[in-house]
Design a protein around this motif. Structure first.
Motif, PDB file in Angstrom:
ATOM      1  N   UNK A 115       2.949   1.583   3.169  1.00 48.32           N
ATOM      2  CA  UNK A 115       1.752   1.102   3.850  1.00 48.32           C
ATOM      3  C   UNK A 115       1.288   2.081   4.928  1.00 48.32           C
ATOM      4  N   UNK A 163      -0.328  -0.568  -1.449  1.00 48.63           N
ATOM      5  CA  UNK A 163      -0.354  -1.995  -1.762  1.00 48.63           C
ATOM      6  C   UNK A 163       0.910  -2.439  -2.478  1.00 48.63           C
ATOM      7  N   UNK A 166       3.190  -3.902  -0.243  1.00 46.00           N
ATOM      8  CA  UNK A 166       2.786  -5.123   0.472  1.00 46.00           C
ATOM      9  C   UNK A 166       3.306  -6.331  -0.280  1.00 46.00           C
ATOM     10  N   UNK A 167       4.604  -6.376  -0.424  1.00 46.57           N
ATOM     11  CA  UNK A 167       5.192  -7.461  -1.176  1.00 46.57           C
ATOM     12  C   UNK A 167       5.233  -8.706  -0.310  1.00 46.57           C
ATOM     13  N   UNK A 168       5.026  -9.892  -0.918  1.00 44.88           N
ATOM     14  CA  UNK A 168       5.125 -11.108  -0.111  1.00 44.88           C
ATOM     15  C   UNK A 168       6.529 -11.293   0.461  1.00 44.88           C
ATOM     16  N   UNK A 177       7.233  -5.255 -11.150  1.00 42.96           N
ATOM     17  CA  UNK A 177       6.022  -5.421 -10.332  1.00 42.96           C
ATOM     18  C   UNK A 177       5.427  -4.061  -9.968  1.00 42.96           C
TER      19      UNK A 177
ATOM     20  N   UNK B 118      -0.892 -11.954   2.066  1.00 41.06           N
ATOM     21  CA  UNK B 118      -0.010 -12.756   1.225  1.00 41.06           C
ATOM     22  C   UNK B 118       0.724 -13.810   2.041  1.00 41.06           C
ATOM     23  N   UNK B 159      -2.028  -8.278  -2.871  1.00 36.29           N
ATOM     24  CA  UNK B 159      -1.471  -7.044  -2.310  1.00 36.29           C
ATOM     25  C   UNK B 159      -2.418  -5.873  -2.543  1.00 36.29           C
ATOM     26  N   UNK B 163      -4.648  -3.392   0.198  1.00 32.47           N
ATOM     27  CA  UNK B 163      -4.722  -1.926   0.277  1.00 32.47           C
ATOM     28  C   UNK B 163      -6.055  -1.481   0.848  1.00 32.47           C
ATOM     29  N   UNK B 166      -5.755  -0.746   4.270  1.00 29.79           N
ATOM     30  CA  UNK B 166      -4.837   0.323   4.675  1.00 29.79           C
ATOM     31  C   UNK B 166      -5.625   1.609   4.846  1.00 29.79           C
TER      32      UNK B 166
END
Lengths: 194, 194
Positions: A115, A163, A166-168, A177, B118, B159, B163, B166
């Motif tokens: 990120x 992104x 940007x995992x939950x 994933x 998220x 996610x 981005x 970002x």
């Protein structure tokens, strides 16, 4: 020298004589803290666990971005060394795809780094710079070959790749994933057939 | 009052009337601090500028995610109210595209919120929940219509949208950038023709 002697030395030789060596040691500590806590780790904790004081830390790394760049420079240099292999591929989009996979793989060791990747890549640490240069050249190559839409900037691609991190769930690194998200990005970069 | 009655009361009216009013005021302060400082703003500063103490703040919002959810709930409720309009569109992918545009537009007021989206969307604040439900339904609709690849999860889409925030420049909100990045995401979500 005995371990004890080393510990003694470490204590009695705080700055001048071997500031360079100490800094390298503190960089190792830095990486360990980033691995444990993610890129938002407190600088106080990093300083506390390293052999140099927080003053020296701030003097050498005046911003978190510079710290992160230093901590991830080796890994990004590894990405840059894929150059010949990637240049040998038929599809420029496939080359970009593999570059991004490598980028995610190598920056995945610090939670949150992807990120912050745009900032890190724009640093002047040699590995970061080499990876950025390669990425920009691969993107331009794919655009020149009409495999990627022409309005995309390198920063856009890096943000999209960010992104993936940007995992939950903090720290979740599900390979399936990562793969499907990178595929979405790569497919989405193709020029639109209107 | 029975214990049951008290529990009921606690649910529907957590504070004395004036304390509740104070909390609403502090929520306004909270939003102002988030606008100024981004979502990483210090909770101490938020408490300092609100009429309730930090203890009360922590009691009502035990995590930053809960604070963010409370601060952005109205905006997310606005997203959810697009439901009828989006359901009226011919293409399910287009409906999802407009939903994501709206999501970016409404969450752009706090720097960094999209990156934390998220977590916020998974909160139980009513506006957040309504927006999440709508987004999930739109994604499933687009997948059922074979307009989106079937392996994509709602969290992946959120996610990827994160981005967009970002940006290499903090707070840069270039509309052209937002549009092309959302287009990349939408195009990339289409099923791959192999």
């Amino acid at each position: 020298m005995s371990a004890n002697g080393r510990a003694e030395m470490k204590k009695s030789r705080p700055l001048r004589a071997d500031a360079g060596e100490n800094l390298v040691r503190s960089l190792e500590q830095l990486k360990a803290v980033f691995v444990e806590r993610g890129v938002d780790a407190s600088l106080e904790e990093i300083a506390k666990r390293s052999s140099v004081g927080i003053g020296t830390l701030y003097r050498h790394f005046p911003s978190r971005a510079k710290l992160l760049a230093a901590a991830s420079d080796e890994q990004l240099a590894t990405v840059a060394r894929k150059e010949a292999e990637l240049d040998g591929l038929d599809s420029r989009l496939e080359a970009l795809h593999l570059f991004l996979k490598e980028l995610v793989k190598r920056t995945g060791m610090y939670h949150g780094l992807a990120a912050a990747l745009n900032t890190v890549l724009n640093s002047d640490a040699p590995g970061c710079k080499a990876a950025t240069d390669l990425g920009k050249r691969l993107l331009k190559g794919a655009q020149d070959a009409s495999e990627v839409r022409s309005d995309i900037k390198f920063e856009d691609v890096v943000s999209l790749v960010g992104a993936v991190s940007l995992s939950p769930q903090k720290g979740a690194r599900d390979p399936a994933r990562i793969n499907r998200m990178l595929e979405v990005i790569i497919e989405g970069l193709r020029p639109i057939q209107r």
